[in-house]
Design a protein around this motif. Structure first.
Motif, PDB file in Angstrom:
ATOM      1  N   UNK A  62      97.207  72.450  13.415  1.00 17.81           N
ATOM      2  CA  UNK A  62      98.793  72.013  13.248  1.00 17.81           C
ATOM      3  C   UNK A  62      99.394  73.450  13.515  1.00 17.81           C
ATOM      4  N   UNK A  63     100.246  73.321  14.697  1.00 12.13           N
ATOM      5  CA  UNK A  63     100.868  74.616  15.216  1.00 12.13           C
ATOM      6  C   UNK A  63     101.961  75.054  14.296  1.00 12.13           C
ATOM      7  N   UNK A  64     102.781  74.108  13.410  1.00 11.72           N
ATOM      8  CA  UNK A  64     103.755  74.418  12.654  1.00 11.72           C
ATOM      9  C   UNK A  64     103.217  75.409  11.439  1.00 11.72           C
ATOM     10  N   UNK A  65     101.798  75.150  11.002  1.00  8.94           N
ATOM     11  CA  UNK A  65     101.282  75.723   9.968  1.00  8.94           C
ATOM     12  C   UNK A  65     100.498  77.094  10.261  1.00  8.94           C
ATOM     13  N   UNK A  66     100.438  77.394  11.585  1.00  6.92           N
ATOM     14  CA  UNK A  66      99.662  78.446  12.217  1.00  6.92           C
ATOM     15  C   UNK A  66     100.195  79.915  11.684  1.00  6.92           C
ATOM     16  N   UNK A  70      97.533  80.719   4.045  1.00  4.83           N
ATOM     17  CA  UNK A  70      96.677  79.588   3.547  1.00  4.83           C
ATOM     18  C   UNK A  70      95.978  78.727   4.544  1.00  4.83           C
ATOM     19  N   UNK A  71      96.771  78.347   5.370  1.00  7.31           N
ATOM     20  CA  UNK A  71      96.343  77.482   6.563  1.00  7.31           C
ATOM     21  C   UNK A  71      95.359  78.215   7.344  1.00  7.31           C
ATOM     22  N   UNK A  72      95.418  79.557   7.444  1.00  8.07           N
ATOM     23  CA  UNK A  72      94.188  80.173   8.168  1.00  8.07           C
ATOM     24  C   UNK A  72      92.967  80.121   7.307  1.00  8.07           C
ATOM     25  N   UNK A  73      92.885  80.250   5.987  1.00 10.00           N
ATOM     26  CA  UNK A  73      91.960  80.018   5.220  1.00 10.00           C
ATOM     27  C   UNK A  73      91.439  78.752   5.363  1.00 10.00           C
ATOM     28  N   UNK A  74      92.137  77.641   5.214  1.00 13.86           N
ATOM     29  CA  UNK A  74      91.642  76.406   5.389  1.00 13.86           C
ATOM     30  C   UNK A  74      91.205  76.077   6.816  1.00 13.86           C
ATOM     31  N   UNK A  75      91.557  76.523   7.984  1.00 13.82           N
ATOM     32  CA  UNK A  75      91.114  76.387   9.310  1.00 13.82           C
ATOM     33  C   UNK A  75      89.845  77.161   9.364  1.00 13.82           C
ATOM     34  N   UNK A  77      87.345  77.629   7.150  1.00  8.70           N
ATOM     35  CA  UNK A  77      86.398  77.302   6.359  1.00  8.70           C
ATOM     36  C   UNK A  77      85.933  75.706   7.328  1.00  8.70           C
ATOM     37  N   UNK A  78      86.880  75.245   7.972  1.00  7.52           N
ATOM     38  CA  UNK A  78      86.720  74.124   8.617  1.00  7.52           C
ATOM     39  C   UNK A  78      85.909  74.506  10.219  1.00  7.52           C
ATOM     40  N   UNK A  79      86.133  75.402  10.670  1.00 10.84           N
ATOM     41  CA  UNK A  79      85.409  76.076  11.930  1.00 10.84           C
ATOM     42  C   UNK A  79      84.141  76.717  11.179  1.00 10.84           C
ATOM     43  N   UNK A  80      84.347  77.440  10.641  1.00 10.36           N
ATOM     44  CA  UNK A  80      82.715  77.988  10.289  1.00 10.36           C
ATOM     45  C   UNK A  80      81.656  77.088   9.868  1.00 10.36           C
ATOM     46  N   UNK A  81      82.084  75.889   9.461  1.00 11.01           N
ATOM     47  CA  UNK A  81      80.914  74.902   9.328  1.00 11.01           C
ATOM     48  C   UNK A  81      80.328  74.505  10.355  1.00 11.01           C
ATOM     49  N   UNK A  82      80.759  74.760  11.545  1.00 10.33           N
ATOM     50  CA  UNK A  82      80.138  74.405  12.750  1.00 10.33           C
ATOM     51  C   UNK A  82      79.276  75.461  13.331  1.00 10.33           C
ATOM     52  N   UNK A  83      79.187  76.786  12.706  1.00 12.26           N
ATOM     53  CA  UNK A  83      78.321  77.787  13.227  1.00 12.26           C
ATOM     54  C   UNK A  83      78.393  77.847  15.006  1.00 12.26           C
ATOM     55  N   UNK A  84      79.437  78.135  15.162  1.00 12.53           N
ATOM     56  CA  UNK A  84      79.791  78.142  16.800  1.00 12.53           C
ATOM     57  C   UNK A  84      79.118  79.569  17.425  1.00 12.53           C
ATOM     58  N   UNK A  85      78.293  79.285  18.485  1.00 11.85           N
ATOM     59  CA  UNK A  85      77.797  80.373  19.299  1.00 11.85           C
ATOM     60  C   UNK A  85      78.687  80.999  20.071  1.00 11.85           C
TER      61      UNK A  85
END
Length: 343
Positions: A62-66, A70-75, A77-85
């Motif tokens: 969501x560009x408007x929330x960047x 608080x949106x950073x923290x939410x994002x 959590x979402x991203x870290x769940x994928x364990x990106x290489x």
């Protein structure tokens, strides 16, 4: 190229830019067939993305929330769940740098033209196509990391259902034969072809017996109405502002030929390998125009005789540039294309 297991591709906007990044997605999948690939995108552009086997998951940003922590923290959590290489920031802007930073990816890369401080988060990779088309610039991220790039391919979603529904919609509106798909607008006014030129061309087109289907976003509705109101043949059908992205793809796919200036739907036509005519003036087609690699016989260009745009100076603010493309110039190219397409 390493056998990455979890890959994040960041390309959130705009329509043409997302489509330009699809060949890099194809190359990543060819080089990492077993990886989980996740794409971060603004939700309105997600419909042009393919599903499996190319993309396993899509994350809406969501560009408007960047700007919100608080949106950073939410994002995060979402991203870290994928364990990106690894992450590939193909946007190269501050907003995409935030996503790359929050991803937790152990390796973060982008193409060489990283702007707005994004180079502080992701390493820009410079390859042999530094000053070539932006598609090749993106593909250089794969090349520099040791990956193979054998073809320029655009993986797209399945739109068979949309194409069938579109033909039924046209038939209900009285159009059953071939038609030329036309988008009269563009994101920036300086890239638009004058309405008076479109009117003259459409008058000639419909007089020849060909139908025209007008397409575009809600911003193009006034242009579509003006062109429809000017038509006396009954062969101009106005659908500006009346399709979603998948329906727009279907409308272009089912056309005989696509025509527009430098605008997002042009790159849909390009990705579909649809026979197309592109009108260019203040922007540089060598950098951001329709691109088919070695298979570009379906691409036809009409360049303004006063264009000063170059790969190093890709946008020139010349309000009169597009007007120098005359209806006769477009008609000449159109007649040439019509000889090769099957009606």
């Amino acid at each position: 190229m390493k056998a990455y297991k979890n890959i994040l591709v960041i390309k959130m906007s705009s329509l043409g830019d997302v489509l330009h990044a699809l060949p890099t997605l194809y190359a990543l999948r060819q080089n990492c067939p077993d990886a989980r690939i996740v794409w971060a995108v603004h939700e309105q552009f997600a419909p042009v993305l393919p599903g499996r086997p190319y993309i396993d998951e899509v994350i809406y940003v969501d560009k408007k929330r960047l700007k919100s922590l608080s949106y950073w923290k939410e994002l995060r959590r979402t991203l870290h769940a994928f364990h990106f290489d690894v992450s590939f920031d193909l946007q190269g802007l501050a907003k995409s740098a935030i996503v790359a930073f929050l991803s937790g990816a152990r390796e973060r890369y982008g193409y060489w033209e990283m702007r707005e401080g994004s180079f502080l988060v992701s390493k820009g990779l410079t390859g042999p196509h530094k000053y070539d088309h932006v598609i090749e610039r993106y593909l250089d991220t794969v090349r520099v990391l040791g990956g193979r790039v054998d073809a320029v391919e655009f993986p797209l979603p399945d739109i068979c259902g949309e194409k069938q529904a579109w033909r039924q919609r046209l038939a209900a509106d009285g159009l059953t034969g071939p038609y030329v798909a036309i988008v009269p607008g563009a994101r920036w006014n300086v890239k638009e072809w004058p309405l008076s030129h479109w009117q003259a061309f459409l008058q000639r087109l419909t007089a020849s017996g060909m139908a025209a289907v007008l397409l575009g976003s809600g911003d193009d509705v006034p242009k579509g109405k003006a062109l429809k109101d000017h038509d006396s043949s009954g062969r101009v059908f106005d659908y500006t502002g009346r399709t979603d992205l998948r329906q727009l793809m279907a409308a272009i796919a089912e056309s005989t030929l696509y025509i527009s200036a430098d605008t997002g739907p042009l790159h849909i036509a390009n990705a579909l390998k649809k026979e197309l005519i592109a009108l260019f003036g203040p922007t540089c087609p060598q950098r951001t125009g329709p691109y088919g690699g070695n298979d570009d016989a379906y691409i036809h260009m009409v360049l303004s005789p006063t264009s000063q745009a170059t790969p190093e100076r890709p946008l020139v603010d010349d309000p009169d540039c597009m007007a120098q493309i005359t209806p006769d110039m477009l008609w000449q190219v159109y007649e040439g294309v019509l000889k090769k397409v099957k009606l």
